[in-house]
Design a protein around this motif. Structure first.
Motif, PDB file in Angstrom:
ATOM      1  N   GLY A  30      -6.194   0.562  -5.703  1.00 14.59           N
ATOM      2  CA  GLY A  30      -6.841   1.496  -5.024  1.00 14.59           C
ATOM      3  C   GLY A  30      -6.627   1.722  -3.892  1.00 14.59           C
ATOM      4  O   GLY A  30      -7.035   2.553  -3.118  1.00 14.59           O
ATOM      5  N   ALA A  31      -6.183   0.416  -3.206  1.00 14.86           N
ATOM      6  CA  ALA A  31      -5.813   0.462  -1.588  1.00 14.86           C
ATOM      7  C   ALA A  31      -4.932   1.692  -1.132  1.00 14.86           C
ATOM      8  O   ALA A  31      -5.087   2.226  -0.150  1.00 14.86           O
ATOM      9  CB  ALA A  31      -5.346  -0.845  -1.457  1.00 14.86           C
ATOM     10  N   VAL A  32      -4.172   1.804  -1.976  1.00 12.33           N
ATOM     11  CA  VAL A  32      -3.230   3.012  -1.740  1.00 12.33           C
ATOM     12  C   VAL A  32      -3.374   3.882  -2.939  1.00 12.33           C
ATOM     13  O   VAL A  32      -2.669   3.434  -4.061  1.00 12.33           O
ATOM     14  CB  VAL A  32      -1.604   2.542  -1.350  1.00 12.33           C
ATOM     15  N   PRO A  33      -3.806   4.975  -2.993  1.00  7.99           N
ATOM     16  CA  PRO A  33      -4.249   5.591  -4.238  1.00  7.99           C
ATOM     17  C   PRO A  33      -2.965   6.206  -5.142  1.00  7.99           C
ATOM     18  O   PRO A  33      -2.070   6.652  -4.312  1.00  7.99           O
ATOM     19  CB  PRO A  33      -4.751   7.113  -3.713  1.00  7.99           C
ATOM     20  N   GLY A  34      -2.772   5.783  -6.256  1.00  8.52           N
ATOM     21  CA  GLY A  34      -1.900   6.316  -7.100  1.00  8.52           C
ATOM     22  C   GLY A  34      -0.734   5.240  -7.188  1.00  8.52           C
ATOM     23  O   GLY A  34       0.272   5.497  -7.887  1.00  8.52           O
ATOM     24  N   ALA A  35      -0.633   4.232  -6.432  1.00  6.23           N
ATOM     25  CA  ALA A  35       0.588   3.584  -6.281  1.00  6.23           C
ATOM     26  C   ALA A  35       0.080   2.057  -6.377  1.00  6.23           C
ATOM     27  O   ALA A  35      -0.977   1.667  -6.317  1.00  6.23           O
ATOM     28  CB  ALA A  35       1.170   3.611  -4.931  1.00  6.23           C
ATOM     29  N   THR A  36       1.182   1.203  -7.168  1.00  7.64           N
ATOM     30  CA  THR A  36       0.999  -0.232  -7.323  1.00  7.64           C
ATOM     31  C   THR A  36       1.725  -0.790  -6.070  1.00  7.64           C
ATOM     32  O   THR A  36       2.867  -0.543  -6.077  1.00  7.64           O
ATOM     33  CB  THR A  36       1.430  -0.640  -8.688  1.00  7.64           C
ATOM     34  N   VAL A  37       1.016  -1.475  -5.307  1.00 12.73           N
ATOM     35  CA  VAL A  37       1.319  -2.092  -3.954  1.00 12.73           C
ATOM     36  C   VAL A  37       1.481  -3.759  -3.974  1.00 12.73           C
ATOM     37  O   VAL A  37       0.411  -4.291  -4.499  1.00 12.73           O
ATOM     38  CB  VAL A  37       0.772  -1.748  -2.906  1.00 12.73           C
ATOM     39  N   TRP A  38       2.749  -4.167  -3.678  1.00 18.87           N
ATOM     40  CA  TRP A  38       3.156  -5.585  -3.685  1.00 18.87           C
ATOM     41  C   TRP A  38       3.130  -5.959  -2.405  1.00 18.87           C
ATOM     42  O   TRP A  38       3.984  -5.282  -1.719  1.00 18.87           O
ATOM     43  CB  TRP A  38       4.041  -6.093  -4.553  1.00 18.87           C
ATOM     44  N   LEU A 282       3.215  -2.640   7.020  1.00 17.94           N
ATOM     45  CA  LEU A 282       1.956  -2.405   6.260  1.00 17.94           C
ATOM     46  C   LEU A 282       1.531  -0.766   6.710  1.00 17.94           C
ATOM     47  O   LEU A 282       0.717  -0.023   5.991  1.00 17.94           O
ATOM     48  CB  LEU A 282       1.032  -3.414   5.917  1.00 17.94           C
ATOM     49  N   ALA A 283       1.350  -0.686   8.068  1.00 20.59           N
ATOM     50  CA  ALA A 283       0.935   0.242   8.731  1.00 20.59           C
ATOM     51  C   ALA A 283       1.474   1.864   8.146  1.00 20.59           C
ATOM     52  O   ALA A 283       1.111   2.856   8.272  1.00 20.59           O
ATOM     53  CB  ALA A 283       1.213   0.262  10.171  1.00 20.59           C
ATOM     54  N   ALA A 284       2.696   1.609   7.710  1.00 21.39           N
ATOM     55  CA  ALA A 284       3.505   2.879   7.150  1.00 21.39           C
ATOM     56  C   ALA A 284       2.453   3.518   6.013  1.00 21.39           C
ATOM     57  O   ALA A 284       2.339   4.508   5.796  1.00 21.39           O
ATOM     58  CB  ALA A 284       4.628   2.506   6.645  1.00 21.39           C
ATOM     59  N   LEU A 285       1.752   2.582   5.192  1.00 22.95           N
ATOM     60  CA  LEU A 285       0.833   2.915   3.989  1.00 22.95           C
ATOM     61  C   LEU A 285      -0.451   3.375   4.501  1.00 22.95           C
ATOM     62  O   LEU A 285      -0.938   4.159   4.044  1.00 22.95           O
ATOM     63  CB  LEU A 285       1.110   1.984   2.978  1.00 22.95           C
ATOM     64  N   SER A 286      -1.050   2.302   5.426  1.00 22.77           N
ATOM     65  CA  SER A 286      -2.181   2.597   5.758  1.00 22.77           C
ATOM     66  C   SER A 286      -2.458   3.766   6.595  1.00 22.77           C
ATOM     67  O   SER A 286      -3.647   4.235   6.739  1.00 22.77           O
ATOM     68  CB  SER A 286      -2.740   1.075   6.545  1.00 22.77           C
ATOM     69  N   THR A 287      -1.345   4.115   7.462  1.00 26.30           N
ATOM     70  CA  THR A 287      -1.654   5.252   8.248  1.00 26.30           C
ATOM     71  C   THR A 287      -1.224   6.485   7.574  1.00 26.30           C
ATOM     72  O   THR A 287      -1.494   7.820   7.948  1.00 26.30           O
ATOM     73  CB  THR A 287      -0.851   5.131   9.490  1.00 26.30           C
ATOM     74  N   GLY A 288      -0.594   6.408   6.368  1.00 23.36           N
ATOM     75  CA  GLY A 288      -0.115   7.510   5.740  1.00 23.36           C
ATOM     76  C   GLY A 288       1.417   8.027   6.286  1.00 23.36           C
ATOM     77  O   GLY A 288       1.949   9.023   5.864  1.00 23.36           O
ATOM     78  N   ALA A 289       1.924   7.292   7.257  1.00 23.44           N
ATOM     79  CA  ALA A 289       3.240   7.496   7.488  1.00 23.44           C
ATOM     80  C   ALA A 289       4.279   7.747   6.127  1.00 23.44           C
ATOM     81  O   ALA A 289       5.054   8.451   6.248  1.00 23.44           O
ATOM     82  CB  ALA A 289       3.734   6.833   8.607  1.00 23.44           C
ATOM     83  N   ALA A 291       3.496   8.123   2.267  1.00 20.11           N
ATOM     84  CA  ALA A 291       2.654   8.159   1.030  1.00 20.11           C
ATOM     85  C   ALA A 291       3.443   7.994  -0.155  1.00 20.11           C
ATOM     86  O   ALA A 291       4.170   9.000  -0.748  1.00 20.11           O
ATOM     87  CB  ALA A 291       2.078   9.635   1.260  1.00 20.11           C
ATOM     88  N   PRO A 292       3.203   7.037  -0.804  1.00 15.60           N
ATOM     89  CA  PRO A 292       3.849   6.911  -2.340  1.00 15.60           C
ATOM     90  C   PRO A 292       3.481   7.698  -3.307  1.00 15.60           C
ATOM     91  O   PRO A 292       2.290   8.279  -3.390  1.00 15.60           O
ATOM     92  CB  PRO A 292       3.317   5.477  -2.632  1.00 15.60           C
ATOM     93  N   ALA A 293       4.273   8.243  -4.244  1.00 14.92           N
ATOM     94  CA  ALA A 293       4.063   9.228  -5.208  1.00 14.92           C
ATOM     95  C   ALA A 293       3.235   8.516  -6.259  1.00 14.92           C
ATOM     96  O   ALA A 293       3.083   7.293  -6.596  1.00 14.92           O
ATOM     97  CB  ALA A 293       5.405   9.725  -5.997  1.00 14.92           C
ATOM     98  N   GLU A 294       2.682   9.305  -7.175  1.00  9.75           N
ATOM     99  CA  GLU A 294       1.700   8.829  -8.153  1.00  9.75           C
ATOM    100  C   GLU A 294       2.811   7.772  -9.297  1.00  9.75           C
ATOM    101  O   GLU A 294       3.746   8.341  -9.755  1.00  9.75           O
ATOM    102  CB  GLU A 294       1.131  10.067  -8.900  1.00  9.75           C
ATOM    103  N   GLY A 295       2.134   6.669  -9.332  1.00  8.92           N
ATOM    104  CA  GLY A 295       2.691   5.609 -10.116  1.00  8.92           C
ATOM    105  C   GLY A 295       3.996   4.998  -9.604  1.00  8.92           C
ATOM    106  O   GLY A 295       4.598   4.058 -10.234  1.00  8.92           O
ATOM    107  N   GLU A 296       4.154   5.146  -8.286  1.00  9.05           N
ATOM    108  CA  GLU A 296       5.258   4.441  -7.380  1.00  9.05           C
ATOM    109  C   GLU A 296       4.762   2.971  -7.248  1.00  9.05           C
ATOM    110  O   GLU A 296       3.687   2.599  -6.925  1.00  9.05           O
ATOM    111  CB  GLU A 296       5.475   5.102  -6.196  1.00  9.05           C
ATOM    112  N   THR A 297       5.674   2.038  -7.522  1.00  8.65           N
ATOM    113  CA  THR A 297       5.626   0.509  -7.344  1.00  8.65           C
ATOM    114  C   THR A 297       6.430   0.118  -6.072  1.00  8.65           C
ATOM    115  O   THR A 297       7.540   0.343  -5.771  1.00  8.65           O
ATOM    116  CB  THR A 297       6.058  -0.137  -8.552  1.00  8.65           C
TER     117      THR A 297
END
Length: 316
Positions: A30-38, A282-289, A291-297
């Motif tokens: 849930g840290a990045v909605p819709g995506a699985t982030v490693w 990580l800032a690319a994700l946390s700022t929304g620069a 935005a991964p698609a739904e289900g993106e790993t």
């Protein structure tokens, strides 16, 4: 010289057992909605950054070819590449002379000396340190390495993607911070071979690759960011530009405030103290620069931790 996937496979064989395999950890659901982030924890590498991979590959290749001179190796670096070069030189029993800007963090200077490097401050920006290094190499015959602009360096960095894929089945996207582009060139070359997207992240005011993509050629840029000690190259390498264009890498920019926020987030939620350059990815994700698609790993490379943890928002 172009960079190929075969170069990366050769580098992987060359450095096997000499560098630490990357570890990965999942970001909280849930840290990045819709995506699985490693998170790829490459800051746990020898010398505290991914640079050890390229440095070892570079020196091992010259050792195999019998082209390591008595004067040893020299490099200009804001810190991490110099650390890696000094470490690899010590591993190969050859001298290392490292030129770096006077603005380099003290923690990096101290660690350089711990690897028995001859440390030589020069100027206040990477370009000035590079000029001093080039003069030294010409005068002494030392082997000139580079912080990012060499196929052996980039190929070593590219081995990281191969390891991440073994840990993260179904990987769709890898996110990397970009300075001069060595990590980007290696990782994107390997990623493209496997159908994995690469996202290249830079600070808004250290945008060498982004500007080159915009201009269609390598250009000089200004350098003014909290992450400039590791991402402050004035220009991206021609190899990085070629690879980014050929692979369709996505280029995004993040503000310094976003980099600070990502770095603090890693400390507050994981007790991980990374340098600003690593937090840039990580800032690319946390700022929304990005935005991964739904289900993106997604795998985010945390590339270095040579930092003063006392500068974190709450300290240590």
């Amino acid at each position: 010289m172009p960079l190929s996937f075969d170069d990366i496979k050769t580098a992987a064989d060359r450095i096997a057992g000499r560098v630490r395999p990357v570890a990965v950890a999942p970001l909280d659901p849930g840290a990045v909605p819709g995506a699985t982030v490693w998170l790829a924890l490459e800051f746990m590498q020898h010398t505290g950054s991914f640079k050890a991979r390229g440095a070892h590959n570079f020196l091992a290749a010259h050792h195999e070819a019998g082209t390591l001179p008595e004067a040893g190796v020299t490099i200009a670096s804001g810190g991490n590449a110099g650390l890696a070069c000094a470490w690899a030189a010590r591993e190969h029993g050859t001298p290392a002379t490292v030129f770096l800007p006077r603005t380099a963090p003290r923690v990096k200077v101290e660690r350089l000396r711990s690897y028995d490097a001859d440390v030589r401050p020069a100027g206040t920006q990477y370009a000035e340190a590079l000029a001093a290094c080039e003069e030294f190499a010409a005068r002494t015959g030392a082997l000139a390495s580079h912080a990012y602009d060499h196929p052996l360096i980039a190929a070593g960095a590219g081995t990281l993607l191969e390891e991440i894929r073994r840990h993260v089945p179904g990987l769709d996207t890898v996110v990397v911070a970009v300075g001069g582009g060595g990590l980007l060139a290696g990782v994107a070359t390997a990623a493209h071979r496997h159908g994995v997207r690469t996202v290249a992240v830079e600070p808004e005011n250290c945008r060498a690759l982004n500007a080159a993509l915009e201009a269609g050629r390598v250009v000089d840029v200004g350098v003014d960011s909290i992450a400039a000690d590791s991402l402050g190259a004035r220009r991206a390498s021609a190899t990085a530009l070629h690879v980014a264009r050929h692979t369709g890498a996505v280029s995004v920019l993040v503000p310094d405030a976003g980099i600070e926020g990502a770095r603090d987030l890693l400390w507050e939620h994981r007790r991980v103290a990374v340098e600003h350059g690593a937090a840039t990815a990580l800032a690319a994700l946390s700022t929304g620069a990005y935005a991964p698609a739904e289900g993106e790993t997604v795998a985010v490379v945390l590339c270095g931790a040579n930092t003063d943890p006392g500068t974190l928002v709450r300290g240590v």
